[in-house]
Motif scaffolding. Structure first.
Motif, PDB file in Angstrom:
ATOM      1  N   GLU A  47      58.782  35.141  52.440  1.00 55.20           N
ATOM      2  CA  GLU A  47      57.587  34.406  52.033  1.00 55.20           C
ATOM      3  C   GLU A  47      56.785  35.292  51.100  1.00 55.20           C
ATOM      4  O   GLU A  47      56.885  36.518  51.158  1.00 55.20           O
ATOM      5  CB  GLU A  47      56.735  34.052  53.261  1.00 55.20           C
ATOM      6  N   VAL A  48      55.980  34.659  50.234  1.00 49.01           N
ATOM      7  CA  VAL A  48      55.059  35.395  49.376  1.00 49.01           C
ATOM      8  C   VAL A  48      53.643  34.987  49.751  1.00 49.01           C
ATOM      9  O   VAL A  48      53.395  33.838  50.112  1.00 49.01           O
ATOM     10  CB  VAL A  48      55.279  35.135  47.866  1.00 49.01           C
ATOM     11  N   ARG A  49      52.752  35.947  49.672  1.00 56.80           N
ATOM     12  CA  ARG A  49      51.342  35.642  49.934  1.00 56.80           C
ATOM     13  C   ARG A  49      50.741  35.117  48.637  1.00 56.80           C
ATOM     14  O   ARG A  49      50.667  35.835  47.643  1.00 56.80           O
ATOM     15  CB  ARG A  49      50.601  36.885  50.412  1.00 56.80           C
ATOM     16  N   VAL A  50      50.310  33.855  48.653  1.00 53.93           N
ATOM     17  CA  VAL A  50      49.881  33.204  47.418  1.00 53.93           C
ATOM     18  C   VAL A  50      48.402  33.390  47.106  1.00 53.93           C
ATOM     19  O   VAL A  50      47.952  32.982  46.032  1.00 53.93           O
ATOM     20  CB  VAL A  50      50.229  31.691  47.432  1.00 53.93           C
ATOM     21  N   ASN A  51      47.654  34.013  47.997  1.00 58.30           N
ATOM     22  CA  ASN A  51      46.236  34.223  47.699  1.00 58.30           C
ATOM     23  C   ASN A  51      45.850  35.698  47.656  1.00 58.30           C
ATOM     24  O   ASN A  51      44.696  36.053  47.833  1.00 58.30           O
ATOM     25  CB  ASN A  51      45.346  33.460  48.671  1.00 58.30           C
ATOM     26  N   ARG A  52      46.815  36.563  47.391  1.00 56.04           N
ATOM     27  CA  ARG A  52      46.531  37.972  47.110  1.00 56.04           C
ATOM     28  C   ARG A  52      47.396  38.389  45.929  1.00 56.04           C
ATOM     29  O   ARG A  52      48.623  38.469  46.035  1.00 56.04           O
ATOM     30  CB  ARG A  52      46.828  38.877  48.292  1.00 56.04           C
ATOM     31  N   ILE A  53      46.749  38.654  44.812  1.00 55.54           N
ATOM     32  CA  ILE A  53      47.466  39.074  43.616  1.00 55.54           C
ATOM     33  C   ILE A  53      47.154  40.549  43.399  1.00 55.54           C
ATOM     34  O   ILE A  53      46.001  40.932  43.213  1.00 55.54           O
ATOM     35  CB  ILE A  53      47.044  38.253  42.390  1.00 55.54           C
ATOM     36  N   ILE A  54      48.215  41.358  43.438  1.00 58.17           N
ATOM     37  CA  ILE A  54      48.021  42.785  43.216  1.00 58.17           C
ATOM     38  C   ILE A  54      48.363  43.127  41.775  1.00 58.17           C
ATOM     39  O   ILE A  54      49.127  42.408  41.114  1.00 58.17           O
ATOM     40  CB  ILE A  54      48.862  43.642  44.189  1.00 58.17           C
ATOM     41  N   ARG A  55      47.774  44.219  41.310  1.00 58.21           N
ATOM     42  CA  ARG A  55      48.112  44.749  39.992  1.00 58.21           C
ATOM     43  C   ARG A  55      49.127  45.869  40.201  1.00 58.21           C
ATOM     44  O   ARG A  55      48.957  46.703  41.077  1.00 58.21           O
ATOM     45  CB  ARG A  55      46.870  45.294  39.306  1.00 58.21           C
ATOM     46  N   GLY A  73      52.905  37.367  36.463  1.00 58.58           N
ATOM     47  CA  GLY A  73      52.223  37.361  35.173  1.00 58.58           C
ATOM     48  C   GLY A  73      51.774  38.753  34.788  1.00 58.58           C
ATOM     49  O   GLY A  73      52.250  39.757  35.337  1.00 58.58           O
ATOM     50  N   ARG A  74      50.799  38.803  33.864  1.00 60.41           N
ATOM     51  CA  ARG A  74      50.278  40.085  33.371  1.00 60.41           C
ATOM     52  C   ARG A  74      48.756  40.018  33.262  1.00 60.41           C
ATOM     53  O   ARG A  74      48.179  38.958  33.094  1.00 60.41           O
ATOM     54  CB  ARG A  74      50.851  40.419  31.996  1.00 60.41           C
ATOM     55  N   ASP A  75      48.160  41.199  33.338  1.00 62.12           N
ATOM     56  CA  ASP A  75      46.732  41.372  33.107  1.00 62.12           C
ATOM     57  C   ASP A  75      46.600  42.631  32.263  1.00 62.12           C
ATOM     58  O   ASP A  75      46.576  43.741  32.804  1.00 62.12           O
ATOM     59  CB  ASP A  75      45.979  41.522  34.434  1.00 62.12           C
TER      60      ASP A  75
END
Length: 174
Positions: A136-144, A90-92
């Motif tokens: 695998e992707v880490r689903v509880n760390r979202i980086i910008r 997504g985007r921020d």
């Protein structure tokens, strides 16, 4: 006898020449990375509820649903990190939001990972890994990620797989 400073300059020159040769020969690729969090303007990892959006397009820009290579800051020290694949979700504002990826299998140590606060989802194999290893992707760390920090777009994740990842992310960001 040479001085310590002249020896250090000579060593730095040699290392610089070798690194340049490695990049030109294709043995190494320079990672776009900030010298420090202050220099990069990195505001830290995203912690709100993300607005997930599957929107890959046939263009040269990174879009949600695509796996890209970029510099990922370490969680414990944003001034350090390494070049690795991430899944854009997504985007921020001007930032892309992405999940770090790994080819290490965390299914075997899921309890230990959960105890450390790390949760993973399988996404299978793809063009992002030249050895064809499952990821695998880490689903509880979202980086910008700044859009200009994308080194290359590696693959588009199938919609079904993206939706599975999105559900796993939302379980952690209610």
């Amino acid at each position: 006898m040479p001085s310590l400073s002249s020896l250090l300059r000579s060593l730095a020159d040699t290392v610089g020449r070798e690194a340049s040769r490695a990049v030109r020969s294709g043995r190494a690729r320079p990672a776009r990375r900030p010298s420090s969090p202050a220099a990069s303007g990195y505001p830290g990892d995203f912690t709100g509820r993300p607005l997930l959006d599957y929107a890959p397009r046939e263009d040269r820009t990174a879009d949600p649903g695509e796996v890209v290579w970029t510099w990922v800051p370490y969680e414990e020290d944003h001034s350090r990190g390494k070049d690795r694949p991430v899944l854009v979700i997504g985007r921020d504002g001007e930032w892309l939001l992405a999940l770090p990826m790994t080819s290490q299998d965390h299914d075997r140590d899921a309890r230990q990972e959960a105890a450390e606060g790390r949760f993973w989802a399988d996404i299978g194999t793809g063009a992002w890994d030249r050895d064809g290893r499952p990821s695998e992707v880490r689903v509880n760390r979202i980086i910008r990620v700044p859009p200009e920090g994308i080194r290359r777009i590696a693959a588009r994740l199938p919609r079904e797989r993206y939706d599975e990842v999105a559900r796993a992310v939302l379980r952690h960001y209610r």
